[in-house]
Design a protein around this motif. Structure first.
Motif, PDB file in Angstrom:
ATOM      1  N   CYS A 103       0.809  -1.181   0.013  1.00 13.19           N
ATOM      2  CA  CYS A 103      -0.119   0.068   0.007  1.00 13.19           C
ATOM      3  C   CYS A 103       0.949   1.358  -0.038  1.00 13.19           C
ATOM      4  O   CYS A 103       0.663   2.094  -0.626  1.00 13.19           O
ATOM      5  CB  CYS A 103      -0.968   0.094   1.314  1.00 13.19           C
ATOM      6  SG  CYS A 103      -2.430  -0.931   1.157  1.00 13.19           S
ATOM      7  N   ALA A 106       2.339   1.699  -3.333  1.00 12.34           N
ATOM      8  CA  ALA A 106       1.374   2.034  -4.332  1.00 12.34           C
ATOM      9  C   ALA A 106       1.416   3.518  -4.302  1.00 12.34           C
ATOM     10  O   ALA A 106       0.859   3.876  -5.489  1.00 12.34           O
ATOM     11  CB  ALA A 106       0.092   1.262  -4.136  1.00 12.34           C
ATOM     12  N   THR A 111       1.165   0.845  -8.427  1.00 13.16           N
ATOM     13  CA  THR A 111       1.175  -0.371  -8.000  1.00 13.16           C
ATOM     14  C   THR A 111       2.232  -1.086  -7.482  1.00 13.16           C
ATOM     15  O   THR A 111       3.365  -0.514  -7.599  1.00 13.16           O
ATOM     16  CB  THR A 111       0.673  -1.214  -9.504  1.00 13.16           C
ATOM     17  OG1 THR A 111       0.481  -2.764  -8.881  1.00 13.16           O
ATOM     18  CG2 THR A 111       1.852  -1.281 -10.521  1.00 13.16           C
ATOM     19  N   ALA A 132      -5.846  -2.738   2.707  1.00 10.03           N
ATOM     20  CA  ALA A 132      -5.843  -1.956   1.479  1.00 10.03           C
ATOM     21  C   ALA A 132      -7.201  -1.371   1.167  1.00 10.03           C
ATOM     22  O   ALA A 132      -7.166  -0.210   0.785  1.00 10.03           O
ATOM     23  CB  ALA A 132      -5.296  -2.773   0.263  1.00 10.03           C
ATOM     24  N   TYR A 137      -7.745   1.222  -1.949  1.00  3.94           N
ATOM     25  CA  TYR A 137      -6.940   0.678  -3.064  1.00  3.94           C
ATOM     26  C   TYR A 137      -7.486  -0.945  -3.401  1.00  3.94           C
ATOM     27  O   TYR A 137      -7.957  -1.320  -2.235  1.00  3.94           O
ATOM     28  CB  TYR A 137      -5.551   0.128  -2.317  1.00  3.94           C
ATOM     29  CG  TYR A 137      -4.679   1.474  -2.304  1.00  3.94           C
ATOM     30  CD1 TYR A 137      -4.950   2.716  -2.615  1.00  3.94           C
ATOM     31  CD2 TYR A 137      -3.509   1.364  -1.275  1.00  3.94           C
ATOM     32  CE1 TYR A 137      -4.329   3.951  -2.459  1.00  3.94           C
ATOM     33  CE2 TYR A 137      -3.011   2.623  -0.898  1.00  3.94           C
ATOM     34  CZ  TYR A 137      -3.371   3.903  -1.508  1.00  3.94           C
ATOM     35  OH  TYR A 137      -2.523   5.007  -1.094  1.00  3.94           O
ATOM     36  N   HIS A 273      -3.145  -2.053  -6.046  1.00  2.00           N
ATOM     37  CA  HIS A 273      -3.288  -0.994  -7.098  1.00  2.00           C
ATOM     38  C   HIS A 273      -3.967   0.205  -6.281  1.00  2.00           C
ATOM     39  O   HIS A 273      -4.858   0.102  -5.744  1.00  2.00           O
ATOM     40  CB  HIS A 273      -4.076  -1.597  -8.194  1.00  2.00           C
ATOM     41  CG  HIS A 273      -3.621  -2.709  -8.821  1.00  2.00           C
ATOM     42  ND1 HIS A 273      -2.518  -2.686  -9.682  1.00  2.00           N
ATOM     43  CD2 HIS A 273      -4.068  -4.020  -8.908  1.00  2.00           C
ATOM     44  CE1 HIS A 273      -2.304  -3.971 -10.121  1.00  2.00           C
ATOM     45  NE2 HIS A 273      -3.147  -4.745  -9.625  1.00  2.00           N
ATOM     46  N   ASP A 274      -3.381   1.576  -6.887  1.00  2.00           N
ATOM     47  CA  ASP A 274      -3.952   2.750  -6.212  1.00  2.00           C
ATOM     48  C   ASP A 274      -4.669   3.164  -7.490  1.00  2.00           C
ATOM     49  O   ASP A 274      -3.811   3.496  -8.657  1.00  2.00           O
ATOM     50  CB  ASP A 274      -2.770   3.531  -5.914  1.00  2.00           C
ATOM     51  CG  ASP A 274      -3.444   5.029  -5.715  1.00  2.00           C
ATOM     52  OD1 ASP A 274      -4.882   5.240  -5.467  1.00  2.00           O
ATOM     53  OD2 ASP A 274      -2.669   5.903  -5.312  1.00  2.00           O
TER      54      ASP A 274
END
Length: 352
Positions: A103, A106, A111, A132, A137, A273-274
């Protein structure tokens, strides 16, 4: 669990588990993580992967299978991608640390992937997703055990790999979607629970050693296997999923079945993934919100009250458990009595 099961305060259960694992010799932060994520599984209703595992874990600590202290060895770190040797540290602590690091990374890279080789058992994968999703996320956690062989490849009869679970956390404008699935129809822990209770499955979700479908979990004691997801009809789907998870965890980790590790061992891959780095956080929630609403609005088939999203029932169980207390599955607390006596830790009393 059975109707009328006693309920326990979640905070008291965490305190008991923390005290047990601290007394057993785990460092405070490791003991806290194991307690947190075992109880989280019970809160969500995943009773085969909650405190039901605590006795096994405690025995592993006593036997030296679990490393009690220290940190993983960071063997590769390129920012957005990292690999750890987990040194057989507690899987709950390693997985939580890996998700948290992914996290944080990211934020910078959009990512991030953290691969952990040589971990101890990590328990319920869904328990880690909120680390997350609470930050908005999208996350996945996959795990396999290089030392286990309870599932045969599709078309075969001899166990080669483990149930190989994978979990996904997907933020929405409301509750997140929490997906926790495996490449086999059922799990080893559930089979062991049924064996202990003298029960069988409602459906033929296993094979005996000759490849004949079976409902009897006892076949696992004589070379039988768990059927892959999809069963004899479409088991190539679960088979393909299992191979992907083997490569994604053990392959990327560079440590697995070919190394023939002894004792309880897990390979873990975490990816975060953000959405802000892609189409944007607002756009992401617009899409997932529409999808969630569309699923809920879908006409239910006969016998189904309403269409639910994955994880919806687990989150409802968690809210109820936090309010009314955790109804542990029958026999779980009793299984901890010898460990509690050995370590001098009192067991909690019911709240209801």
């Amino acid at each position: 669990m059975v109707i009328g099961s006693p309920r326990y305060d979640a905070h008291a259960l965490r305190g008991m588990a923390h005290a047990l694992f601290t007394a057993a010799g785990l460092e405070v932060d490791k003991a806290a993580a194991v307690a947190e994520y075992l109880v989280e599984a019970d809160l969500m209703g995943h009773t085969t992967h909650g405190l039901a595992l605590a006795g096994w874990y405690l025995q592993g600590v006593a036997d030296g299978v679990v490393t009690r202290s220290g940190a993983p060895d960071v063997t590769s770190d390129r920012g957005a991608a990292a690999r750890w040797d987990g040194r057989r540290l507690p899987g709950a602590w390693l997985t939580a640390q890996a998700v948290t690091l992914a996290c944080d990374r990211a934020v910078q890279f959009g990512t991030a992937t953290v691969v952990v080789a040589n971990s101890h058992h990590i328990g319920c994968l869904a328990a880690y997703l909120s680390i997350a999703t609470d930050r908005g996320y999208m996350v996945s956690v996959a795990s396999s055990s290089p030392s286990g062989q309870q599932v045969a490849p599709f078309g075969g009869t001899k166990g080669l790999y483990t149930p190989n679970p994978i979990a996904y956390g997907i933020p929405t404008p409301g509750d997140p979607i929490l997906i926790d699935i495996s490449a086999s129809i059922t799990t080893v822990n559930m089979a062991n629970r049924l064996i202990k209770a003298g029960q069988t499955y409602d459906h033929p979700w296993l094979m005996d050693k000759d490849g004949t479908p079976s409902q009897d979990p006892q076949v696992l004691k004589d070379g039988g296997t768990l059927l892959p997801t999809g069963g004899l009809d479409h088991g190539q789907k679960g088979y393909g999923m299992a191979l992907q998870i083997e490569a994604w965890t053990q392959g990327l980790g560079g440590y697995g079945r070919v190394d023939a590790p002894k004792g309880t061992n897990a390979a873990v891959t975490v990816q975060v993934h953000d959405p802000a780095a892609f189409g944007g956080a607002e756009a992401f929630l617009r899409q997932t919100g529409w999808l969630a609403d569309a699923c809920h609005a879908n006409p239910p088939r006969p016998g189904v009250a309403r269409v639910r999203l994955p994880g919806e029932a687990a989150l409802a169980r968690k809210r109820e458990a936090l309010e009314r207390g955790v109804a542990l599955f029958e026999g779980i607390l009793e299984s901890l009595e010898p460990h509690a006596a050995r370590l001098g830790v009192p067991l909690p009393t019911p709240v209801a």
